[in-house]
Design an enzyme around this catalytic site. Structure first.
Site, PDB file in Angstrom:
ATOM      1  N   HIS A  83      -0.018 -12.159   2.430  1.00 25.61           N
ATOM      2  CA  HIS A  83       0.398 -11.038   3.289  1.00 25.61           C
ATOM      3  C   HIS A  83      -0.756 -10.075   3.517  1.00 25.61           C
ATOM      4  O   HIS A  83      -1.602  -9.879   2.635  1.00 25.61           O
ATOM      5  CB  HIS A  83       1.644 -10.335   2.753  1.00 25.61           C
ATOM      6  CG  HIS A  83       1.509  -9.640   1.427  1.00 25.61           C
ATOM      7  ND1 HIS A  83       1.131  -8.327   1.324  1.00 25.61           N
ATOM      8  CD2 HIS A  83       1.732 -10.057   0.165  1.00 25.61           C
ATOM      9  CE1 HIS A  83       1.126  -7.969   0.046  1.00 25.61           C
ATOM     10  NE2 HIS A  83       1.477  -9.004  -0.684  1.00 25.61           N
ATOM     11  N   ASP A  85      -0.331  -6.788   4.651  1.00 26.37           N
ATOM     12  CA  ASP A  85      -0.024  -5.360   4.473  1.00 26.37           C
ATOM     13  C   ASP A  85      -0.300  -4.934   3.035  1.00 26.37           C
ATOM     14  O   ASP A  85      -0.346  -5.761   2.121  1.00 26.37           O
ATOM     15  CB  ASP A  85       1.439  -5.046   4.846  1.00 26.37           C
ATOM     16  CG  ASP A  85       2.451  -5.742   3.941  1.00 26.37           C
ATOM     17  OD1 ASP A  85       2.259  -6.936   3.640  1.00 26.37           O
ATOM     18  OD2 ASP A  85       3.440  -5.089   3.533  1.00 26.37           O
ATOM     19  N   ASP A 146      -3.940  -6.903  -3.488  1.00 26.35           N
ATOM     20  CA  ASP A 146      -2.569  -7.332  -3.184  1.00 26.35           C
ATOM     21  C   ASP A 146      -2.321  -7.047  -1.718  1.00 26.35           C
ATOM     22  O   ASP A 146      -2.026  -5.917  -1.347  1.00 26.35           O
ATOM     23  CB  ASP A 146      -1.583  -6.572  -4.068  1.00 26.35           C
ATOM     24  CG  ASP A 146      -0.135  -6.939  -3.792  1.00 26.35           C
ATOM     25  OD1 ASP A 146       0.107  -7.919  -3.073  1.00 26.35           O
ATOM     26  OD2 ASP A 146       0.756  -6.236  -4.302  1.00 26.35           O
ATOM     27  N   GLU A 180       5.224  -7.591   3.983  1.00 28.55           N
ATOM     28  CA  GLU A 180       5.780  -8.169   2.750  1.00 28.55           C
ATOM     29  C   GLU A 180       6.180  -7.082   1.770  1.00 28.55           C
ATOM     30  O   GLU A 180       7.213  -7.175   1.102  1.00 28.55           O
ATOM     31  CB  GLU A 180       4.749  -9.099   2.091  1.00 28.55           C
ATOM     32  CG  GLU A 180       5.316  -9.954   0.962  1.00 28.55           C
ATOM     33  CD  GLU A 180       5.251  -9.309  -0.422  1.00 28.55           C
ATOM     34  OE1 GLU A 180       5.810  -9.887  -1.363  1.00 28.55           O
ATOM     35  OE2 GLU A 180       4.635  -8.229  -0.566  1.00 28.55           O
ATOM     36  N   GLU A 181       5.368  -6.036   1.680  1.00 27.66           N
ATOM     37  CA  GLU A 181       5.607  -4.981   0.684  1.00 27.66           C
ATOM     38  C   GLU A 181       6.898  -4.211   0.950  1.00 27.66           C
ATOM     39  O   GLU A 181       7.403  -3.524   0.071  1.00 27.66           O
ATOM     40  CB  GLU A 181       4.424  -4.005   0.651  1.00 27.66           C
ATOM     41  CG  GLU A 181       3.107  -4.624   0.186  1.00 27.66           C
ATOM     42  CD  GLU A 181       3.088  -4.939  -1.300  1.00 27.66           C
ATOM     43  OE1 GLU A 181       4.097  -4.687  -1.986  1.00 27.66           O
ATOM     44  OE2 GLU A 181       2.057  -5.447  -1.767  1.00 27.66           O
ATOM     45  N   ASP A 203      -0.237 -14.896  -4.023  1.00 31.79           N
ATOM     46  CA  ASP A 203       0.132 -13.478  -4.146  1.00 31.79           C
ATOM     47  C   ASP A 203       0.503 -13.180  -5.599  1.00 31.79           C
ATOM     48  O   ASP A 203       1.414 -12.414  -5.870  1.00 31.79           O
ATOM     49  CB  ASP A 203       1.324 -13.209  -3.188  1.00 31.79           C
ATOM     50  CG  ASP A 203       1.614 -11.730  -2.996  1.00 31.79           C
ATOM     51  OD1 ASP A 203       0.749 -10.899  -3.347  1.00 31.79           O
ATOM     52  OD2 ASP A 203       2.711 -11.414  -2.504  1.00 31.79           O
ATOM     53  N   HIS A 386      -0.892  -1.610  -6.553  1.00 30.01           N
ATOM     54  CA  HIS A 386      -0.208  -0.467  -5.925  1.00 30.01           C
ATOM     55  C   HIS A 386      -0.661   0.881  -6.483  1.00 30.01           C
ATOM     56  O   HIS A 386       0.063   1.860  -6.383  1.00 30.01           O
ATOM     57  CB  HIS A 386       1.335  -0.575  -6.054  1.00 30.01           C
ATOM     58  CG  HIS A 386       1.907  -1.821  -5.443  1.00 30.01           C
ATOM     59  ND1 HIS A 386       3.255  -2.030  -5.313  1.00 30.01           N
ATOM     60  CD2 HIS A 386       1.307  -2.914  -4.914  1.00 30.01           C
ATOM     61  CE1 HIS A 386       3.463  -3.216  -4.731  1.00 30.01           C
ATOM     62  NE2 HIS A 386       2.294  -3.765  -4.486  1.00 30.01           N
TER      63      HIS A 386
HETATM   64 ZN   LIG Z   1       1.715  -8.971  -2.818  1.00 27.79          ZN
END
Ligand SMILES: [Zn+2]
Length: 415
Positions: A83, A85, A146, A180-181, A203, A386
């Protein structure tokens, strides 16, 4: 360990991480943010440059491409996904990736946040990474490994395969997805557009991790209508919706059923949002469990708490609506473990010990598996996601690339 891909992986990761491509759950469109298309347009150009075929940017913001079969057999079509994003939970604009070359095993500091330290104490996986090249952000943003590490791994593997057609593999479909997030990475059209027999997301975290179990997930909205009146004349009349909202939260179990008090295979109920005023209020919850009966029990518990609070205040109106979000991919994969077994075999053939732990979350693969494309999740090495301590080792990404190349060759034999 082959050093072949280190430089390419490092420059790709840095290039991708510098692009702000944060998604936004509050926007209903697909993709949720225009900035994700900055990443996607770059990937379209890069895919064309390395000679990929059928390069497409879909209306819902996914980039798709084909690597034609070199095996000349009826091997299944394999999907590879990452992903583009980054998580909405932390600042993602102005990312300045920093390479800590040949890591010495000590503390890593951050130029833009002197109070911040990354160390083997707060990130134990780092203790095994001496002499690796570690990439972090500069302290005020997340890094975005990520899942830009997944993008870098797949792009590097794709470039290598297209440049070396003597490596035998079946047809490969690439997909770089937005959103995705925020749980919307798999657009309803994606399974048909991807047209793969099975797939892998890149991922995941530690080297060797191959995940095929995710949470089953529901979302709940609780709406409360109180009775609004001027506070000066409110005696025996006002019913404050905010009081009832907090009563619902405080009646739910706190010790055994919240994300901060559970781990392993235990599920949870989490309040994620609370809005409103004295007249009306709304609570948003996420419900998580590895098993469907456990998930249903959490829904029933939330409903019964709402019913109890409703009974205590008949003048209010309390509604509770629970909606499915995604399901544990194990339900489908355990019927045909071929994709999981292939990944375990690939890991062993490149000298790794495969580890399969349940993911306390979901991936694009959860939804994709549910929609008929079995899709386990593979490590890239990313850590401390994150937040400002996010980091990844270039050498781990190199192993993920070897893993990807081994997987496509094993899948190509699997005709
Ligand atoms: Zn991810």
């Amino acid at each position: 360990m082959s050093e072949a891909f280190n430089k390419e992986l490092e420059t790709r990761l840095i290039r991708y991480c510098k692009i702000d491509s944060q998604s936004d759950a509050s926007v209903a469109s697909s993709p949720s943010t225009e900035i994700q298309l900055d990443m996607q347009r770059l990937l379209v150009d890069e895919l064309k440059e390395i000679g990929a075929q059928d390069v497409t940017l879909t209306a819902y913001g996914a980039v798709l491409a084909t690597l034609p079969s070199t095996a000349g057999n009826k091997a299944p079509t394999l999907g590879l996904l990452a992903h583009v994003d980054t998580a909405p939970q932390f600042n993602a604009s102005g990312v300045k990736p920093v390479v800590h070359r040949s890591y010495n095993g000590g503390d890593i500091t951050f130029a833009d946040a002197p109070e911040l330290t990354l160390s083997p104490e707060n990130s134990p996986y780092l203790s095994g990474k001496q002499n690796h090249d570690i990439i972090t952000a500069s302290g005020t943003t997340l890094l975005g490994a990520d899942d830009k590490s997944g993008v870098a791994v797949i792009m590097t593997a794709a470039r290598h395969l297209l440049a070396n057609p003597e490596i035998k593999h079946g047809k490969i479909r690439l997909a770089f997805t937005p959103d995705e997030e925020i749980g919307r990475g798999v657009h309803p059209d994606l399974p048909k557009d991807l047209a793969a027999d099975f797939a892998y997301t890149f991922d995941g975290g530690k080297v060797g991790e191959i995940e095929y179990e995710s949470f089953s997930a529901d979302g709940a909205k609780v709406t409360i209508e109180g009775v609004s009146i001027h506070p000066g004349t409110a005696k025996d009349t006002m019913v404050n919706a905010l009081h009832l909202a907090s009563k619902i939260i405080m009646t739910l179990p706190h010790v055994s059923m919240t994300p901060d008090t559970t781990s392993g295979r235990d599920g949870f109920i989490m309040v994620t949002d609370m809005t409103g005023n004295a007249a009306t209020a709304e609570l948003t919850f996420i419900l998580r469990d590895f098993e469907l009966d456990g998930l249903a029990a959490k829904g029933a518990l939330l409903q019964s708490v709402c019913d109890t609070v409703q009974l205590s205040e008949p003048r209010a109106q309390i509604g509770c609506a629970i909606k499915p979000q995604y399901r544990n991919m194990r339900y489908w994969l355990e019927k045909d473990m071929t994709p999981v077994e292939l990944a375990h075999k690939a890991a062993k053939e490149i000298g790794l010990t495969p580890v399969s732990n349940p993911i306390r979350g979901g991936t694009d693969g959860s939804r994709l598996t549910e929609l008929g494309v079995p899709c386990p999740n593979i490590f890239t090495g990313m850590q401390e996601l994150h937040g400002p301590l996010e980091w990844i080792s270039v050498q781990d990404m190199n192993i993920a690339t070897e893993m990807c190349l081994k997987l496509v060759q094993l899948a190509g034999k699997n005709s």
